[in-house]
Design a protein around this motif. Structure first.
Motif, mmCIF file in Angstrom:
data_model
loop_
_atom_site.group_PDB
_atom_site.id
_atom_site.type_symbol
_atom_site.label_atom_id
_atom_site.label_comp_id
_atom_site.label_asym_id
_atom_site.label_seq_id
_atom_site.Cartn_x
_atom_site.Cartn_y
_atom_site.Cartn_z
ATOM 1 N N ARG A 185 0.991 -1.113 0.081
ATOM 2 C CA ARG A 185 -0.136 -0.001 -0.093
ATOM 3 C C ARG A 185 0.921 1.215 -0.008
ATOM 4 O O ARG A 185 0.303 2.431 -0.285
ATOM 5 N N ALA A 186 2.271 0.912 0.113
ATOM 6 C CA ALA A 186 3.041 2.325 -0.016
ATOM 7 C C ALA A 186 3.894 2.308 -1.373
ATOM 8 O O ALA A 186 4.536 3.308 -1.553
ATOM 9 N N LYS A 187 3.522 1.511 -1.981
ATOM 10 C CA LYS A 187 4.437 1.502 -3.394
ATOM 11 C C LYS A 187 4.025 2.825 -4.126
ATOM 12 O O LYS A 187 4.919 3.342 -4.779
ATOM 13 N N GLY A 188 2.860 3.002 -4.153
ATOM 14 C CA GLY A 188 2.456 4.147 -4.949
ATOM 15 C C GLY A 188 2.706 5.375 -4.395
ATOM 16 O O GLY A 188 3.199 6.372 -5.046
ATOM 17 N N THR A 189 2.719 5.499 -2.963
ATOM 18 C CA THR A 189 3.133 6.976 -2.478
ATOM 19 C C THR A 189 4.440 7.335 -2.624
ATOM 20 O O THR A 189 5.179 8.131 -2.822
ATOM 21 N N ASN A 190 5.290 6.036 -2.437
ATOM 22 C CA ASN A 190 6.913 6.164 -2.302
ATOM 23 C C ASN A 190 7.296 6.583 -3.810
ATOM 24 O O ASN A 190 8.187 7.295 -4.038
ATOM 25 N N ARG A 191 6.577 5.920 -4.847
ATOM 26 C CA ARG A 191 6.800 6.336 -6.124
ATOM 27 C C ARG A 191 6.602 7.646 -6.547
ATOM 28 O O ARG A 191 7.563 8.583 -7.243
ATOM 29 N N LEU A 192 5.465 8.535 -6.014
ATOM 30 C CA LEU A 192 5.160 9.770 -6.206
ATOM 31 C C LEU A 192 6.128 10.727 -5.435
ATOM 32 O O LEU A 192 6.898 11.686 -5.967
ATOM 33 N N LEU A 193 6.935 10.150 -4.189
ATOM 34 C CA LEU A 193 8.213 10.875 -3.556
ATOM 35 C C LEU A 193 9.208 10.763 -4.662
ATOM 36 O O LEU A 193 9.858 11.779 -4.667
ATOM 37 N N ARG A 194 9.523 9.663 -5.117
ATOM 38 C CA ARG A 194 10.678 9.576 -6.122
ATOM 39 C C ARG A 194 10.440 10.424 -7.189
ATOM 40 O O ARG A 194 11.599 10.914 -7.665
ATOM 41 N N GLU A 195 9.316 10.717 -7.448
ATOM 42 C CA GLU A 195 8.967 11.513 -8.809
ATOM 43 C C GLU A 195 9.012 13.052 -8.333
ATOM 44 O O GLU A 195 8.521 13.912 -9.421
ATOM 45 N N GLY A 196 8.951 13.496 -7.135
ATOM 46 C CA GLY A 196 8.986 14.839 -6.775
ATOM 47 C C GLY A 196 7.924 15.333 -6.050
ATOM 48 O O GLY A 196 7.860 16.588 -5.811
ATOM 49 N N ALA A 197 6.951 14.586 -5.630
ATOM 50 C CA ALA A 197 5.765 15.009 -4.738
ATOM 51 C C ALA A 197 6.617 15.367 -3.373
ATOM 52 O O ALA A 197 7.358 14.975 -2.765
ATOM 53 N N ALA A 198 5.737 16.323 -2.826
ATOM 54 C CA ALA A 198 6.096 16.692 -1.371
ATOM 55 C C ALA A 198 6.048 15.700 -0.201
ATOM 56 O O ALA A 198 5.004 15.136 -0.144
ATOM 57 N N LEU A 199 6.980 15.610 0.494
ATOM 58 C CA LEU A 199 7.097 14.613 1.723
ATOM 59 C C LEU A 199 6.286 15.333 2.782
ATOM 60 O O LEU A 199 6.502 16.485 3.239
ATOM 61 N N VAL A 200 5.219 14.290 3.358
ATOM 62 C CA VAL A 200 4.141 14.977 4.294
ATOM 63 C C VAL A 200 4.406 13.909 5.433
ATOM 64 O O VAL A 200 4.318 12.792 5.369
ATOM 65 N N GLU A 201 4.683 14.826 6.695
ATOM 66 C CA GLU A 201 4.629 13.814 7.860
ATOM 67 C C GLU A 201 3.760 14.379 8.820
ATOM 68 O O GLU A 201 3.605 13.756 9.951
ATOM 69 N N SER A 202 3.444 15.692 8.887
ATOM 70 C CA SER A 202 2.599 16.162 9.625
ATOM 71 C C SER A 202 1.568 17.377 8.911
ATOM 72 O O SER A 202 2.025 17.608 7.810
ATOM 73 N N ALA A 203 0.639 17.820 9.547
ATOM 74 C CA ALA A 203 -0.105 18.834 9.049
ATOM 75 C C ALA A 203 0.594 20.154 8.714
ATOM 76 O O ALA A 203 0.374 20.988 7.834
ATOM 77 N N GLU A 204 1.653 20.395 9.508
ATOM 78 C CA GLU A 204 2.508 21.478 9.312
ATOM 79 C C GLU A 204 2.904 21.463 8.019
ATOM 80 O O GLU A 204 3.323 22.363 7.113
ATOM 81 N N ASP A 205 3.369 20.250 7.429
ATOM 82 C CA ASP A 205 4.343 20.074 6.245
ATOM 83 C C ASP A 205 3.062 20.400 5.044
ATOM 84 O O ASP A 205 3.668 21.103 4.100
ATOM 85 N N VAL A 206 1.749 20.163 5.258
ATOM 86 C CA VAL A 206 0.809 20.243 4.541
ATOM 87 C C VAL A 206 0.508 21.497 4.240
ATOM 88 O O VAL A 206 0.319 22.382 2.998
ATOM 89 N N ILE A 207 0.566 22.414 5.457
ATOM 90 C CA ILE A 207 0.340 23.951 5.291
ATOM 91 C C ILE A 207 1.542 24.699 4.673
ATOM 92 O O ILE A 207 1.093 25.589 3.866
ATOM 93 N N ALA A 208 2.850 24.259 4.843
ATOM 94 C CA ALA A 208 3.859 24.852 4.205
ATOM 95 C C ALA A 208 3.868 24.828 2.830
ATOM 96 O O ALA A 208 3.835 25.656 1.957
ATOM 97 N N VAL A 209 3.285 23.465 2.257
ATOM 98 C CA VAL A 209 3.265 23.228 0.816
ATOM 99 C C VAL A 209 2.043 24.335 0.177
ATOM 100 O O VAL A 209 2.242 24.907 -0.677
#
Length: 376
Positions: A261-285
């Motif tokens: 279930r993480a294969k797709g999200t990890n691929r998005l990250l390799r392709e340049g998606a912003a990495l999110v670990e908290s709500a603050e990360d989302v707000i910054a983006v």
């Protein structure tokens, strides 16, 4: 699409054109661009379909059928919004092409606050569901509306956690067809406190091909899309692709390489998606996101300074079968068709519209076209 108010009769004709089989969102936009008034476009449909090679008569939705749909929406407290009307959500109005009509149920104004889409696996892990709820709740407390698709798993968790602060559910089917059935209580709560959105007839039951269309609206209503758990071939990734096409931000939550279930999200990250670990990360983006330009999108194939309609139709006559011959089940860009044929973009577009009305082509978002799928 230029903003303007419609009379009751014009709204009915707008809906008739939108619901007529063979008139997809791209063709709808081009017909309105060319003929301005929906009633003029409706009058032209049979002629254009015959030019495209249609043999059987084209069935245009009747005025009484459209009026019945509007009445059905009113009975459940919903309302119809046409793409040109001032009350149509600005985020959807600027995608190319916008949905011709949507029906909405609930009190939330989709333009009142910034919105973020949250999507992910239906078969989500316990930690994924918990994380989605935490992020949605914290974003809501910071004044951000959560948009999702009412599916099981991540979608449902995001909606439930943001009920009090604002959430929008986008359906693949109509407003009277609640799917999945186990989310009926959640649907009712969103309709009372948030907003439920559909571009289908209220009694329409969604099929597999309707969910990607739904995903395009989820991203369109949002400044960015956050993906939490998505398999390598997940339909969730379609929402991320639409977000990129619509110039929205794409974010993803990293996961274990041992979890499919993480294969797709990890691929998005390799392709340049912003990495999110908290709500603050989302707000910054989202704070750094470019706001969509609220203006008429797309090429203007029928503007006044373009060749007169008679000349366009004559050129379309000359290239129509060549256009049809270049189409295949694999999408091709309209620019590539124009280049290969050495024709004007206006004539290629006119020919494609006629071919779609004849059931021989399918016009897709992003300037693409392909051979029409055979009726099942």
């Amino acid at each position: 699409m230029k903003r303007r108010d419609l009379s009751a009769g014009q709204r009915t004709d707008w809906l008739r054109l939108a619901r007529t089989p063979g008139v997809g969102p791209v063709t709808f936009a081009k017909l309105i661009e060319r003929f301005s008034a929906p009633e003029a476009a409706i009058e032209a449909l049979p002629r254009l379909a015959r030019r495209g090679g249609r043999v059987d008569p084209m069935k245009v939705v009747s005025r009484s059928e459209a009026e019945d749909e509007i009445a059905a929406l009113e009975r459940i407290g919903a309302r119809l919004l046409c793409a040109c009307e001032p009350g149509f959500p600005k985020g959807l109005a600027v995608i190319d092409p916008p949905p011709p009509v949507i029906s909405v149920l609930g009190p939330l104004d989709p333009d009142a606050k910034p919105a973020c889409a949250m999507v992910g696996s239906r078969n989500a892990s316990g930690i994924g569901i918990r994380f989605a709820g935490t992020i949605a709740r914290e974003l809501g407390q910071r004044g951000i509306v959560i948009v999702s698709g009412l599916a099981r798993g991540i979608d449902g968790a995001a909606h439930a956690a943001s009920l009090e602060t604002g959430t929008i559910a986008v359906l693949a089917g109509g407003l009277e067809h609640i799917y999945p059935p186990q989310h009926e209580a959640l649907y009712r709560a969103i309709a009372e406190q948030g907003l439920v959105v559909s571009e289908s007839h209220p009694r329409y039951q969604a099929g597999a091909r309707d969910f990607p269309r739904r995903n395009r609206l989820i991203s369109g209503l949002s400044l960015g899309v956050l993906v939490i758990e998505a398999a390598e071939r997940s339909g969730t990734l379609i929402t991320a692709r639409y977000a990129l096409e619509q110039n929205r931000e794409v974010m993803a939550v990293p996961g274990s390489p041992l979890d499919p279930r993480a294969k797709g999200t990890n691929r998005l990250l390799r392709e340049g998606a912003a990495l999110v670990e908290s709500a603050e990360d989302v707000i910054a983006v989202l704070q750094g996101a470019s706001r969509p330009r609220f203006e008429e999108p797309g090429d203007h194939d029928y503007e006044d300074d373009m060749p007169e309609p008679g000349r366009i139709e004559a050129e379309a006559d000359a290239i129509r079968e060549s256009v049809a011959g270049l189409l295949s089940p694999t999408p091709i860009s309209r620019d590539e068709l124009t280049r290969q044929l050495g024709a004007s973009p206006q004539a290629v577009m006119a020919a494609l519209v006629e071919l779609e009305l004849a059931g021989r082509a399918e016009l897709l978002p992003g300037g693409m076209a392909r051979m029409a799928w055979p009726e099942s």
